[in-house]
Design a protein around this motif. Structure first.
Motif, PDB file in Angstrom:
ATOM      1  N   SER A  81       0.819  -1.212   0.000  1.00 55.61           N
ATOM      2  CA  SER A  81       0.000   0.000   0.000  1.00 55.61           C
ATOM      3  C   SER A  81       0.853   1.264   0.000  1.00 55.61           C
ATOM      4  CB  SER A  81      -0.910   0.007   1.225  1.00 55.61           C
ATOM      5  OG  SER A  81      -0.135   0.170   2.416  1.00 55.61           O
ATOM      6  N   HIS A  82       0.216   2.377  -0.295  1.00 54.89           N
ATOM      7  CA  HIS A  82       0.896   3.675  -0.304  1.00 54.89           C
ATOM      8  C   HIS A  82       1.521   3.959   1.062  1.00 54.89           C
ATOM      9  CE1 HIS A  82       0.612   8.177  -1.659  1.00 54.89           C
ATOM     10  NE2 HIS A  82       1.815   7.831  -1.318  1.00 54.89           N
ATOM     11  N   MET A  83       0.781   3.726   2.133  1.00 56.37           N
ATOM     12  CA  MET A  83       1.282   4.009   3.479  1.00 56.37           C
ATOM     13  C   MET A  83       2.480   3.126   3.815  1.00 56.37           C
ATOM     14  SD  MET A  83      -0.665   3.863   7.180  1.00 56.37           S
ATOM     15  CE  MET A  83      -1.714   5.256   6.780  1.00 56.37           C
ATOM     16  N   THR A  84       2.385   1.837   3.475  1.00 59.61           N
ATOM     17  CA  THR A  84       3.482   0.917   3.767  1.00 59.61           C
ATOM     18  C   THR A  84       4.762   1.344   3.059  1.00 59.61           C
ATOM     19  OG1 THR A  84       1.953  -0.929   4.058  1.00 59.61           O
ATOM     20  CG2 THR A  84       4.257  -1.479   3.603  1.00 59.61           C
ATOM     21  N   LEU A  85       4.658   1.666   1.793  1.00 64.31           N
ATOM     22  CA  LEU A  85       5.841   2.089   1.041  1.00 64.31           C
ATOM     23  C   LEU A  85       6.413   3.391   1.599  1.00 64.31           C
ATOM     24  CD1 LEU A  85       4.798   1.344  -2.666  1.00 64.31           C
ATOM     25  CD2 LEU A  85       6.138  -0.071  -1.103  1.00 64.31           C
ATOM     26  N   GLY A  86       5.529   4.298   2.040  1.00 60.87           N
ATOM     27  CA  GLY A  86       5.999   5.568   2.593  1.00 60.87           C
ATOM     28  C   GLY A  86       6.744   5.385   3.907  1.00 60.87           C
ATOM     29  N   ILE A  87       6.208   4.553   4.796  1.00 57.91           N
ATOM     30  CA  ILE A  87       6.869   4.301   6.081  1.00 57.91           C
ATOM     31  C   ILE A  87       8.205   3.599   5.853  1.00 57.91           C
ATOM     32  CG2 ILE A  87       6.726   2.993   8.242  1.00 57.91           C
ATOM     33  CD1 ILE A  87       3.688   3.461   8.149  1.00 57.91           C
ATOM     34  N   MET A  88       8.221   2.617   4.946  1.00 55.69           N
ATOM     35  CA  MET A  88       9.461   1.902   4.648  1.00 55.69           C
ATOM     36  C   MET A  88      10.526   2.831   4.070  1.00 55.69           C
ATOM     37  SD  MET A  88       8.015  -1.625   3.002  1.00 55.69           S
ATOM     38  CE  MET A  88       9.628  -1.952   2.298  1.00 55.69           C
ATOM     39  N   LEU A  89      10.101   3.760   3.227  1.00 55.54           N
ATOM     40  CA  LEU A  89      11.064   4.699   2.643  1.00 55.54           C
ATOM     41  C   LEU A  89      11.680   5.575   3.727  1.00 55.54           C
ATOM     42  CD1 LEU A  89      12.400   5.864   0.127  1.00 55.54           C
ATOM     43  CD2 LEU A  89      10.454   7.434  -0.089  1.00 55.54           C
ATOM     44  N   LEU A  90      10.866   6.022   4.689  1.00 59.04           N
ATOM     45  CA  LEU A  90      11.379   6.831   5.792  1.00 59.04           C
ATOM     46  C   LEU A  90      12.405   6.049   6.600  1.00 59.04           C
ATOM     47  CD1 LEU A  90      11.276   9.400   7.524  1.00 59.04           C
ATOM     48  CD2 LEU A  90       9.357   8.370   8.779  1.00 59.04           C
ATOM     49  N   VAL A  91      12.093   4.794   6.907  1.00 57.48           N
ATOM     50  CA  VAL A  91      13.023   3.943   7.657  1.00 57.48           C
ATOM     51  C   VAL A  91      14.317   3.735   6.866  1.00 57.48           C
ATOM     52  CG1 VAL A  91      13.384   1.628   8.610  1.00 57.48           C
ATOM     53  CG2 VAL A  91      11.184   2.787   8.929  1.00 57.48           C
ATOM     54  N   THR A  92      14.185   3.543   5.571  1.00 58.81           N
ATOM     55  CA  THR A  92      15.362   3.329   4.727  1.00 58.81           C
ATOM     56  C   THR A  92      16.248   4.559   4.682  1.00 58.81           C
ATOM     57  OG1 THR A  92      14.123   1.767   3.350  1.00 58.81           O
ATOM     58  CG2 THR A  92      16.133   2.700   2.409  1.00 58.81           C
ATOM     59  N   VAL A  93      15.643   5.719   4.555  1.00 59.92           N
ATOM     60  CA  VAL A  93      16.411   6.966   4.509  1.00 59.92           C
ATOM     61  C   VAL A  93      17.207   7.171   5.791  1.00 59.92           C
ATOM     62  CG1 VAL A  93      16.190   9.480   4.479  1.00 59.92           C
ATOM     63  CG2 VAL A  93      14.911   8.108   2.841  1.00 59.92           C
ATOM     64  N   VAL A  94      16.661   6.724   6.927  1.00 61.98           N
ATOM     65  CA  VAL A  94      17.335   6.903   8.216  1.00 61.98           C
ATOM     66  C   VAL A  94      18.425   5.855   8.421  1.00 61.98           C
ATOM     67  CG1 VAL A  94      17.036   6.851  10.717  1.00 61.98           C
ATOM     68  CG2 VAL A  94      15.336   7.998   9.274  1.00 61.98           C
ATOM     69  N   PHE A  95      18.118   4.589   8.132  1.00 59.11           N
ATOM     70  CA  PHE A  95      19.012   3.508   8.543  1.00 59.11           C
ATOM     71  C   PHE A  95      19.994   3.052   7.470  1.00 59.11           C
ATOM     72  CE2 PHE A  95      15.618   3.090  11.694  1.00 59.11           C
ATOM     73  CZ  PHE A  95      16.374   2.978  12.860  1.00 59.11           C
ATOM     74  N   LEU A  96      19.671   3.178   6.193  1.00 57.29           N
ATOM     75  CA  LEU A  96      20.612   2.730   5.169  1.00 57.29           C
ATOM     76  C   LEU A  96      21.938   3.487   5.223  1.00 57.29           C
ATOM     77  CD1 LEU A  96      21.139   0.778   2.892  1.00 57.29           C
ATOM     78  CD2 LEU A  96      20.088   2.414   1.304  1.00 57.29           C
ATOM     79  N   PRO A  97      21.938   4.823   5.413  1.00 55.13           N
ATOM     80  CA  PRO A  97      23.233   5.515   5.558  1.00 55.13           C
ATOM     81  C   PRO A  97      24.038   5.015   6.758  1.00 55.13           C
ATOM     82  CG  PRO A  97      21.497   7.095   5.071  1.00 55.13           C
ATOM     83  CD  PRO A  97      20.824   5.785   5.348  1.00 55.13           C
ATOM     84  N   ILE A  98      23.350   4.631   7.843  1.00 58.96           N
ATOM     85  CA  ILE A  98      24.053   4.098   9.014  1.00 58.96           C
ATOM     86  C   ILE A  98      24.738   2.782   8.663  1.00 58.96           C
ATOM     87  CG2 ILE A  98      23.760   3.213  11.360  1.00 58.96           C
ATOM     88  CD1 ILE A  98      21.435   5.168  11.701  1.00 58.96           C
ATOM     89  N   VAL A  99      24.022   1.927   7.930  1.00 58.44           N
ATOM     90  CA  VAL A  99      24.604   0.656   7.495  1.00 58.44           C
ATOM     91  C   VAL A  99      25.827   0.900   6.624  1.00 58.44           C
ATOM     92  CG1 VAL A  99      24.206  -1.405   6.101  1.00 58.44           C
ATOM     93  CG2 VAL A  99      22.427  -0.602   7.659  1.00 58.44           C
ATOM     94  N   LEU A 100      25.717   1.854   5.695  1.00 57.64           N
ATOM     95  CA  LEU A 100      26.831   2.142   4.788  1.00 57.64           C
ATOM     96  C   LEU A 100      28.028   2.721   5.537  1.00 57.64           C
ATOM     97  CD1 LEU A 100      24.848   3.678   1.781  1.00 57.64           C
ATOM     98  CD2 LEU A 100      25.866   1.394   1.931  1.00 57.64           C
ATOM     99  N   LEU A 101      27.769   3.620   6.481  1.00 61.64           N
ATOM    100  CA  LEU A 101      28.865   4.210   7.258  1.00 61.64           C
ATOM    101  C   LEU A 101      29.550   3.167   8.127  1.00 61.64           C
ATOM    102  CD1 LEU A 101      27.260   7.614   8.342  1.00 61.64           C
ATOM    103  CD2 LEU A 101      29.182   7.290   6.773  1.00 61.64           C
ATOM    104  N   TYR A 102      28.767   2.305   8.753  1.00 60.69           N
ATOM    105  CA  TYR A 102      29.358   1.251   9.584  1.00 60.69           C
ATOM    106  C   TYR A 102      30.176   0.290   8.729  1.00 60.69           C
ATOM    107  CZ  TYR A 102      29.840  -2.721  12.696  1.00 60.69           C
ATOM    108  OH  TYR A 102      30.352  -3.747  13.444  1.00 60.69           O
ATOM    109  N   THR A 103      29.658  -0.049   7.557  1.00 59.88           N
ATOM    110  CA  THR A 103      30.394  -0.939   6.660  1.00 59.88           C
ATOM    111  C   THR A 103      31.718  -0.309   6.245  1.00 59.88           C
ATOM    112  OG1 THR A 103      28.325  -1.870   5.800  1.00 59.88           O
ATOM    113  CG2 THR A 103      30.295  -2.169   4.460  1.00 59.88           C
ATOM    114  N   ALA A 104      31.683   0.978   5.905  1.00 60.09           N
ATOM    115  CA  ALA A 104      32.912   1.673   5.519  1.00 60.09           C
ATOM    116  C   ALA A 104      33.919   1.689   6.664  1.00 60.09           C
ATOM    117  CB  ALA A 104      32.581   3.100   5.079  1.00 60.09           C
ATOM    118  N   TRP A 105      33.435   1.884   7.891  1.00 55.48           N
ATOM    119  CA  TRP A 105      34.332   1.891   9.062  1.00 55.48           C
ATOM    120  C   TRP A 105      34.969   0.527   9.264  1.00 55.48           C
ATOM    121  CZ3 TRP A 105      33.890  -0.752  13.796  1.00 55.48           C
ATOM    122  CH2 TRP A 105      34.820  -0.362  14.767  1.00 55.48           C
TER     123      TRP A 105
END
Length: 386
Positions: free
Chosen positions: A341-365
């Protein structure tokens, strides 16, 4: 209150994010699969094989996050795709899972005993843990391009045609095996490029460079053969009924029929999409040259770009189709008809925007901390290495 991002755009964003996760899986976990596929051939002595193993062992497990994220994204963003693929391709996925389970066991037990036979058997187990997933992932992509034999009833329940054993045999056709070999070649190229950055100079290093450059050339050849196959074999599907991008998810709203060469139609409509296959060919060529010249980081960068180009070529050629049905024109899964649904995709996108950079930064470290080369003398002199 109007949503910030409309439903059709969110669907396309998640289609793109799924592609990014698959590219991340190919680049990051792909080098471990490729490196272990090289293990029995590039390492001739116990010390050389231990050097190859310890080049990958500290980081391979963390790269499984890309596999988990990819599976999770399919489950949450494209539930119909998850239901059809994970049930219809169950035996193939079980084969991959068994190989992935075998890999950590082999890492842990390989050097527990000094016996030659013991270690050789675990080396072949590590080979299987790299080669089998690399092959089956490519075969799976080939089956997606060929269409899966499933249909949906009026209640959207999935039926996968064929028995369980026969469904496994159906996965392996000349075209899907070609895709599987292409996957193996490009991941061996990626593994060799990674090992070029991790191994100290020596005979094993030289063998890795040779095998890697050959794998890069094979990637070019097999990728080109795949294009010819798609162009002249009649393989392809196209949408023939108009689908409303903002409509509710219901796969039976679309009509998708087989059409010869239809997987190339998008490239004719949108010439910018040729950047995908061009990057696949050019990256592999640069990787082959860099490996021959012993340029480690340029080889890894070029190989990664090649993988990104090859994976994106598949997605761009199929858009907006995600998984076509080869037996029912009203059951194929599209970007516009198979999403959450529209709401599900929107909430998931918000979570991704917050946590994916953290995953990438930790991986780089992690990679920064573990930076450095592994040599035969180092691993042979310390019991702390695998």
């Amino acid at each position: 209150m109007e949503p910030i991002i409309d439903y059709p755009t969110l669907r396309v964003i998640w289609w793109g994010l799924l592609g990014v996760l698959l590219i991340g899986l190919a680049i990051m976990d792909g080098y471990a699969m490729g490196a272990m596929s090289l293990l029995p051939f590039a390492g001739k002595t116990d010390g050389e094989r231990r050097a190859l193993i310890n080049s990958v062992a500290p980081t391979w497990e963390g790269n499984q996050v890309w596999l988990i994220l990819g599976g999770g994204a399919i489950f949450a963003a494209w539930p119909f795709v998850y239901a059809v693929s994970f049930s219809g391709f169950y035996l193939a996925m079980f084969l991959v899972l068994a190989a992935l389970i075998l890999r950590p066991v082999a890492f842990k037990y390989r050097s527990k005993k000094p016996g030659t036979t013991w270690r050789r058997n675990w080396d072949w187990a590590l080979f299987a843990g790299g080669f089998i997933p690399a092959l089956v992932f490519g075969v799976a992509v080939g089956n997606v391009l060929s269409g899966a034999p499933f249909h949906l009833d009026s209640d959207l329940r999935t039926t996968y045609d064929g028995g369980t054993f026969m469904s496994l045999l159906r996965l392996f056709t000349p075209f899907t095996l070609l895709c599987g070999l292409t996957s193996v070649a490009m991941l061996v190229m990626q593994g060799a490029a990674f090992l070029a950055m991790k191994l100290e100079k020596g005979t094993a290093y030289d063998r890795v460079m040779t095998y890697g450059s050959v794998a890069a050339l094979l990637t070019i050849v097999l990728f080109a053969i795949g294009y010819v196959f798609v162009r002249f074999s009649g393989l392809g599907f196209q949408v023939v009924a108009e689908v409303l991008p903002s409509g509710a998810s219901n796969p039976t709203r679309a009509e998708v029929v087989p059409a010869a060469g239809a997987w190339l139609n998008n490239f004719g409509k949108h010439p910018w999409m040729w950047a995908g296959p061009a990057l696949g060919f050019a990256g592999a060529a640069l990787a082959a040259l860099s490996l021959r010249l012993r340029l480690a980081f340029p080889a890894f960068l070029a190989s990664s770009l090649s993988l990104a180009g090859i994976v994106s070529t598949v997605g761009l050629s199929m858009f907006p189709i995600i998984l076509p049905s080869s037996v029912d024109s009203r059951s194929s899964l599209l970007v516009w008809t198979a999403s959450s649904s529209h709401m599900t995709l929107g909430i998931m996108l918000l979570v991704t925007v917050v946590f994916l950079p953290i995953v990438l930064l930790y991986t780089a470290w992690v990679y920064k901390v573990l930076f450095g080369r592994v040599g035969v003398a180092t691993v042979s002199s310390s019991p702390d290495y695998y």
